[in-house]
Design a protein around this motif. Structure first.
Motif, short mmCIF file in Angstrom:
data_model
loop_
_atom_site.label_atom_id
_atom_site.label_comp_id
_atom_site.label_asym_id
_atom_site.label_seq_id
_atom_site.Cartn_x
_atom_site.Cartn_y
_atom_site.Cartn_z
N PRO A 25 0.66 -1.17 0.10
CA PRO A 25 0.10 -0.04 -0.18
C PRO A 25 0.92 1.30 -0.18
N LYS A 26 0.24 2.15 -0.53
CA LYS A 26 1.03 3.61 -0.42
C LYS A 26 1.02 3.94 1.06
N LYS A 27 2.09 4.50 1.53
CA LYS A 27 1.95 4.88 2.82
C LYS A 27 1.16 6.36 3.04
N LYS A 28 0.40 5.86 3.93
CA LYS A 28 -0.73 7.06 4.21
C LYS A 28 -0.67 7.48 5.66
N LYS A 29 -1.20 8.75 5.92
CA LYS A 29 -1.26 9.54 7.17
C LYS A 29 -2.75 9.76 7.34
N PHE A 30 -3.39 9.63 8.40
CA PHE A 30 -4.83 9.57 8.54
C PHE A 30 -5.15 10.59 9.32
N LYS A 31 -6.22 11.52 8.94
CA LYS A 31 -6.63 12.67 9.63
C LYS A 31 -7.39 12.29 10.80
N ASN A 32 -7.02 13.06 12.05
CA ASN A 32 -7.55 12.84 13.12
C ASN A 32 -7.54 11.48 13.91
N TYR A 33 -6.51 10.74 13.41
CA TYR A 33 -6.14 9.38 13.88
C TYR A 33 -4.52 9.23 14.03
N GLU A 34 -4.18 8.77 15.38
CA GLU A 34 -2.82 8.41 15.45
C GLU A 34 -2.71 6.99 15.29
N PHE A 35 -1.74 6.87 14.47
CA PHE A 35 -1.37 5.48 14.02
C PHE A 35 0.15 5.35 14.13
N LEU A 36 0.71 4.89 15.28
CA LEU A 36 2.23 5.24 15.47
C LEU A 36 2.86 3.53 15.77
N LEU A 37 3.94 3.59 15.47
CA LEU A 37 4.79 2.42 15.71
C LEU A 37 5.98 2.81 16.63
N PHE A 38 6.07 1.95 17.81
CA PHE A 38 6.97 2.25 18.67
C PHE A 38 8.05 1.16 18.87
N ASP A 39 9.33 1.71 19.00
CA ASP A 39 10.70 0.82 19.12
C ASP A 39 10.62 0.31 20.61
N GLN A 40 10.25 0.99 21.68
CA GLN A 40 10.71 0.51 22.90
C GLN A 40 9.10 0.53 23.66
N ILE A 41 8.80 -0.75 24.20
CA ILE A 41 7.46 -1.03 24.74
C ILE A 41 7.26 0.08 25.83
N GLN A 42 8.19 0.44 26.41
CA GLN A 42 8.28 1.22 27.77
C GLN A 42 7.40 2.54 27.11
N ASP A 43 7.84 2.86 26.21
CA ASP A 43 7.24 4.27 25.48
C ASP A 43 5.87 4.15 25.08
N LEU A 44 5.51 3.07 24.57
CA LEU A 44 4.10 2.81 24.21
C LEU A 44 3.40 2.86 25.49
N VAL A 45 3.83 2.14 26.36
CA VAL A 45 3.10 2.10 27.67
C VAL A 45 2.79 3.59 28.50
N ARG A 46 3.90 4.36 28.38
CA ARG A 46 3.73 5.77 28.89
C ARG A 46 2.86 6.59 28.02
N THR A 47 3.06 6.36 26.73
CA THR A 47 2.08 7.18 25.85
C THR A 47 0.78 6.74 25.97
N LEU A 48 0.22 5.40 26.24
CA LEU A 48 -0.93 5.02 26.32
C LEU A 48 -1.67 5.28 27.71
N GLN A 49 -0.58 5.63 28.70
CA GLN A 49 -1.15 5.84 30.17
C GLN A 49 -1.55 7.26 30.16
N GLU A 50 -0.67 8.14 29.35
CA GLU A 50 -0.91 9.69 29.19
C GLU A 50 -2.37 9.71 28.61
N LYS A 51 -2.73 9.14 27.41
CA LYS A 51 -3.92 9.19 26.88
C LYS A 51 -5.02 8.53 27.83
N GLU A 52 -4.74 7.77 28.72
CA GLU A 52 -5.83 7.23 29.69
C GLU A 52 -6.06 8.30 30.50
#
Length: 568
Positions: A387-414
């Motif tokens: 697929p052609k790489k896409k960015k989605f308006k009003n939606y965060e679709f992100l890849l994390f290299d460190q699991i700790q960073d993903l958990v911290r970001t998810l807790q901020e959203k919580e």
């Protein structure tokens, strides 16, 4: 400026409302409230409408009238605000609404965003007056809001409901047994429409003659007058079959709080044999089971029910078919996740039958990025083509290299919006199963270890998404399928990897620990199909955004081609 005028709903209410009508030359919205019940409406002539209500016995149980006015109101705005008040008041839990759910639908109109802000203002005034209790964030995160029978329908949901009902009525009149198969991918609102139909059928059957004008108020709505006469054909025995235990328990709670619905209407597939039904609505029909890879003890249940129904080797769809005259099935063949799920061929053969009708839902109700996001995820997982790489308006679709960073970001959203959960494929043993949380904490037990982070699987099986400790746990496919999240943190486990030589996603079965999800599977392609379906479900759970961590480095690099890095 919004104003709310409150007057007693008594024999003087019409005269007082007449004064309001003379003072304004624009539509208004009103709320009738009693001790535990309420009714919401909108009108261009409040005095005439109140006079109609006062002649109804059920309305006279109500004792307060609140008329909401604003010089900026027009017909489109008041219709939209009326629908929002119905949805929010129902989910707020202070009152059971006397409203039916006929014709509530989503549509655009001029300056809709302005009136959405006006609704927020109205809601805050109602909180101050004690008519509402919860703020809009609390309500929007609640199950009663997400699965409300008062949800505004998308255009294709509305047309499906309209067409399906007209056809159901015709078959009822001719006494022709029929099955309706409604196809819908992730987030197209299958459960919402199933609940909507249950409420609508119930309202039609229990409506009083004087309510007919409310069912036919808008000539563009369903043919409610003819639907009303369903009750003159016969009193229908209806039920909502939900195969997944967790979702079934959640919907029982919702039904218990909605006037006209009962928790006993929500049943499991094995419950259908207890009595004969006129209409059974089946949600998540792809999760109905067949006699294959069943958990211990379930084989005997199958044998007992099949013997009772005179079936040689029946599945749960066979039970439903035998115990009802009309079936409405909501189905997505890409959400089968284990061998126990009925083979797609069963539904393909159903479509070929003369007495089967098909419908299709396409509009995306859950994911803010829309149907393009769903197709994009499918392209990545099933390797349909780069697929052609896409960015989605009003939606965060992100890849994390460190699991700790993903958990911290998810807790901020919580903390910001709530209902943010960490989920994963079944790639780790469930060592803490059947252990109490206190024991898990005191003994520092864990199921999952990634880098230096440790996690436990869901500590409860039913309604895990809303459970107290869910924010600190990892959910699996069996606890989140059918639910909506605001943000999902998805861990792609080591059962999936990427072969750089063949340039394809591969399965490592030794890292897949759903015992009943892989037993008897000897073809890696079949196992891969189930596992990819699981990740499609997990990656399409969230409304506002999806964060991804991939255990296998090569697979992470493959995903990096299509998903923006969180570190950028």
């Amino acid at each position: 400026m919004v104003r709310i005028k409150t007057i007693p709903f008594d024999d003087q209410a019409v005269n007082k409302a007449r004064g309001i009508t003379q003072a304004i030359q624009y539509p208004s919205v009103y709320i009738l409230t009693g001790r535990k019940e309420a009714y919401v409406g909108e009108t261009i002539n409040i005095a005439h409408r109140i006079q109609q209500h006062y002649h109804r016995a059920d309305r006279r149980r109500l004792d307060q009238l609140r008329v909401i006015t604003d010089k900026r109101f027009n017909k489109s705005a008041t219709t939209d605000i009326e629908a929002s008040l119905i949805k929010y008041l129902s989910a707020d839990g202070q009152f059971r609404l006397q409203n039916g759910n006929n014709g509530i639908r989503n549509y655009n109109y001029y300056e809709k965003e302005v009136y959405e802000k006006t609704f927020r203002e109205i809601w805050q005034l109602l909180i101050k007056q004690g008519i509402a209790k919860h703020n809009h964030v609390q309500i929007e995160n609640s199950d009663l809001f997400k699965y409300s029978p008062y949800k505004s329908l998308t255009e294709d949901q509305y047309k499906t409901a309209e067409s399906l009902f007209d056809s159901l009525l015709q078959h009822l009149q001719r006494n022709e047994e029929t099955a309706f198969l409604v196809h819908g991918g992730a987030g197209t609102g299958k459960t919402v429409l199933a609940v909507y139909l249950m409420k609508l059928i119930t309202d039609v059957m229990t409506s009083q003659p004087e309510a007919a004008d409310e069912f036919t108020a808008d000539e563009d709505e369903f043919s409610f007058q003819s639907l009303y006469y369903l009750k003159n054909i016969k009193s229908l025995k209806i039920g909502l079959v939900v195969p997944m235990t967790s979702l079934r328990k959640t919907l029982k709670k919702v039904f218990k709080q909605v006037q006209g619905l009962r928790s006993s209407m929500v049943i499991g597939p094995s419950d259908v044999i207890k009595e004969h039904y006129d209409v059974l609505i089946v949600d998540e029909a792809h999760r109905l089971r067949q006699k294959k890879n069943l958990m211990p003890g379930h084989h005997k249940v199958f044998e007992r029910i099949n013997a009772q129904l005179g079936l040689k080797d029946g599945n749960e769809w066979d039970w439903i078919r035998c115990c009802s005259d009309y079936q409405i099935l909501f189905y997505d063949d890409t959400q089968t996740v284990k061998p126990t799920d009925i083979d797609n061929g069963v539904f393909q053969r159903l479509v070929q039958k003369e007495n089967t009708e098909e419908y299709f839902l396409t509009s995306q109700m859950r994911v803010a990025a829309g149907q393009d996001y769903i197709a994009y995820v499918e392209n990545i997982l099933y390797e349909y083509g780069n697929p052609k790489k896409k960015k989605f308006k009003n939606y965060e679709f992100l890849l994390f290299d460190q699991i700790q960073d993903l958990v911290r970001t998810l807790q901020e959203k919580e903390r910001e919006v709530g209902l943010c959960r960490l989920v994963a494929g079944y790639a780790w043993k469930w060592k803490t199963q059947n252990k109490a949380l206190d024991q898990i904490r005191s003994e520092q037990l864990y199921d999952i270890e990634i880098e230096s982070s440790r996690f436990i699987w869901n500590s409860v099986n039913e309604d895990w998404v809303n459970s107290e400790n869910a924010v600190n746990e990892v959910g699996c496919i069996h606890t989140v399928q059918g639910y909506d999240l605001n943000y999902a943190g998805v861990i792609v486990g080591p059962e999936l990897a990427y072969d750089e030589q063949t340039q394809s996603i591969v399965v490592h079965a030794e890292h897949y620990f759903d015992r009943f999800g892989k037993a008897s599977i000897h073809d890696e392609k079949i196992l891969k199909h189930y596992i990819l379906n699981i990740y499609k479900v997990l990656l399409t759970r969230a409304i506002k955004g999806t964060f991804v961590y991939v255990c296998d480095p090569a697979l992470r690099n493959y995903f990096r081609q299509w998903i923006d890095s969180a570190e950028e």
